[in-house]
Design a protein around this motif. Structure first.
Motif, short mmCIF file in Angstrom:
data_model
loop_
_atom_site.label_atom_id
_atom_site.label_comp_id
_atom_site.label_asym_id
_atom_site.label_seq_id
_atom_site.Cartn_x
_atom_site.Cartn_y
_atom_site.Cartn_z
N HIS A 99 0.74 -1.14 0.02
CA HIS A 99 -0.22 0.12 0.18
C HIS A 99 1.04 1.10 -0.08
O HIS A 99 0.41 2.36 0.49
N ASP A 100 1.95 1.14 -0.19
CA ASP A 100 3.08 2.17 -0.35
C ASP A 100 2.88 2.71 -2.06
O ASP A 100 3.34 2.27 -2.67
N LEU A 101 2.21 4.06 -1.86
CA LEU A 101 1.95 4.46 -3.19
C LEU A 101 3.03 4.77 -4.13
O LEU A 101 3.09 4.28 -5.35
N ASP A 102 4.25 5.21 -3.57
CA ASP A 102 5.45 5.43 -4.35
C ASP A 102 5.79 3.99 -5.22
O ASP A 102 6.22 3.80 -6.14
N VAL A 103 5.81 2.98 -4.14
CA VAL A 103 6.31 1.79 -4.71
C VAL A 103 5.38 1.08 -5.74
O VAL A 103 5.76 0.80 -6.76
N VAL A 104 3.95 1.21 -5.55
CA VAL A 104 2.93 0.85 -6.65
C VAL A 104 3.06 1.55 -7.75
O VAL A 104 3.44 1.03 -8.88
N LEU A 105 3.34 2.67 -7.79
CA LEU A 105 3.56 3.67 -8.82
C LEU A 105 4.95 3.23 -9.75
O LEU A 105 4.98 3.20 -10.96
N TRP A 222 -3.20 8.07 -17.32
CA TRP A 222 -4.62 7.99 -16.89
C TRP A 222 -4.61 6.67 -15.76
O TRP A 222 -5.15 6.75 -14.86
N ALA A 223 -3.84 5.68 -16.37
CA ALA A 223 -3.64 4.43 -15.57
C ALA A 223 -3.09 4.63 -13.98
O ALA A 223 -3.65 4.44 -12.91
N GLU A 224 -2.27 5.62 -14.20
CA GLU A 224 -1.74 6.19 -12.91
C GLU A 224 -2.58 6.99 -11.85
O GLU A 224 -2.64 7.18 -10.83
N ALA A 225 -3.46 7.78 -12.64
CA ALA A 225 -4.42 8.70 -12.15
C ALA A 225 -5.46 7.62 -11.26
O ALA A 225 -5.92 7.98 -10.23
N VAL A 226 -5.81 6.58 -11.85
CA VAL A 226 -6.97 5.72 -11.20
C VAL A 226 -6.08 5.06 -10.20
O VAL A 226 -6.66 5.04 -9.15
N CYS A 227 -4.95 4.83 -10.13
CA CYS A 227 -4.16 4.05 -8.94
C CYS A 227 -4.02 5.13 -7.96
O CYS A 227 -4.33 4.80 -6.76
N VAL A 228 -3.80 6.24 -8.00
CA VAL A 228 -3.73 7.52 -7.03
C VAL A 228 -4.92 7.47 -6.51
O VAL A 228 -5.16 7.67 -5.18
N ALA A 240 -3.02 14.34 0.58
CA ALA A 240 -2.10 15.34 -0.05
C ALA A 240 -1.58 14.79 -1.36
O ALA A 240 -1.08 15.58 -2.29
N VAL A 241 -1.38 13.65 -1.69
CA VAL A 241 -0.73 13.12 -2.90
C VAL A 241 -1.79 13.69 -4.25
O VAL A 241 -1.16 13.73 -5.31
N ALA A 253 -6.39 14.00 -16.33
CA ALA A 253 -6.47 12.73 -16.22
C ALA A 253 -7.09 12.00 -15.11
O ALA A 253 -7.79 10.93 -14.94
N MET A 254 -6.98 12.81 -13.90
CA MET A 254 -7.63 12.18 -12.60
C MET A 254 -9.18 12.62 -12.82
O MET A 254 -10.08 11.73 -12.29
N LEU A 255 -9.74 13.61 -13.43
CA LEU A 255 -11.25 13.64 -13.75
C LEU A 255 -11.77 12.65 -14.36
O LEU A 255 -12.64 12.09 -14.24
N ARG A 256 -10.87 12.11 -15.55
CA ARG A 256 -11.37 11.08 -16.15
C ARG A 256 -11.50 9.74 -15.24
O ARG A 256 -12.13 8.61 -15.61
#
Length: 290
Positions: A99-105, A222-228, A240-241, A253-256
């Protein structure tokens, strides 16, 4: 949780003792040395699983890539990748969900960089998908089509999603903004994992293991926006991310990503997305159904 039928277990040559696994839709099970997951599209997996199997094998053999792996798809004894909707991959013992977002990205970027070189054109099986996630994804990138219910559509789901667009203020607001704003260049389309959050494991050696690839032919951004988005809403990432996604192409990308998730949810539940929309500079609509 539904257990795999006996004939499915027989074709995958595993015992009949199924152990539920956490994460995802809560439907995957460990059976012997495999993970079996239901609801898989046979046409998609017939194309995708061999690609991932070769990729996983290459990573397993490469000393320089020991920090990153992909779950190995496993065919049934008859050579099919899907049996009555069930698909299999190699079970990864001793892993924990990351669940570490930096690692997942970071894992997602490694995955997408390699997929871009492995798959040069949109696969027909991905283009032909008609499930609710594929339908929501298409509407997120063509929002003007969501405001009028089609008289004839590829699936009943398309008409249902179009109805939601007019029935929910969150969806209607997103559709209106995206349909009237000049589209930003989010980058080239390629094969991406559209459900990365929750689908990266860390093994005993500290390597990231990507599982359960949800294929889409969309920009990596877009895939990263979905992930975030998913990480903030469901996996404990700090709000904050979202600051990195409040302007320019990242905001689009985030709105989509938000529109995609709202449309694909069952039941439709716009309320969890209000805080995200506020962070993106959109006032949350009043009287939104919970």
């Amino acid at each position: 949780m539904a257990s795999p039928p006996a004939h499915v277990l027989d074709l995958f040559a595993v015992p009949d003792l199924a152990t539920p696994l956490p994460g995802g839709q809560g439907e995957s099970v460990q059976v012997g040395d495999l993970v079996l997951s239901p609801g898989r599209d046979a046409d998609v997996q017939a194309w995708l699983s061999p690609v991932l199997a070769r990729f996983a094998y290459e990573l397993d053999l490469s000393p320089s890539r020991r920090g990153f792996r992909v779950a190995m798809p496993v065919p049934a004894r008859d050579g099919e990748w899907v049996v009555d909707g069930w698909a299999a991959s190699r079970y990864e013992p001793g892993t924990t969900t990351c669940h570490d977002l930096d690692v997942v990205l970071a894992a997602g970027r490694l995955l997408h960089a390699r997929l871009a070189s492995l798959v040069g054109a949109r696969p027909a099986a991905v283009a032909a998908r008609t499930d609710r996630w594929a339908t929501a994804e298409r509407l997120a990138f063509a929002p003007s089509r969501a405001v009028v219910a089609p008289t004839t559509g590829p699936t009943p789901d398309a008409a249902t999603l179009a109805h939601h667009a007019t029935d929910h203020p969150v969806v209607a607001g997103l559709v209106a903004e995206l349909a009237t704003t000049d589209p930003a260049d989010l980058g080239p389309n390629q094969l991406v994992h559209a459900d990365l959050a929750g689908n990266v494991l860390i093994d005993g050696a500290g390597a990231a293991v990507v599982i359960d690839l949800a294929p889409a032919w969309r920009p990596q951004r877009w895939a990263e926006a979905v992930c975030v988005l998913d990480s903030v809403l469901w996996h404990g990432a700090p709000p904050a991310v979202l600051e990195d996604w409040t302007s320019g192409v990242e905001r689009q990308a985030m709105l989509r990503a938000v529109l995609f998730r709202v449309l694909s949810d069952r039941p439709v539940r716009p309320r969890p997305y209000e805080a995200v929309l506020t962070a993106l500079g959109r006032p949350a609509p009043r009287n939104v159904p919970r």
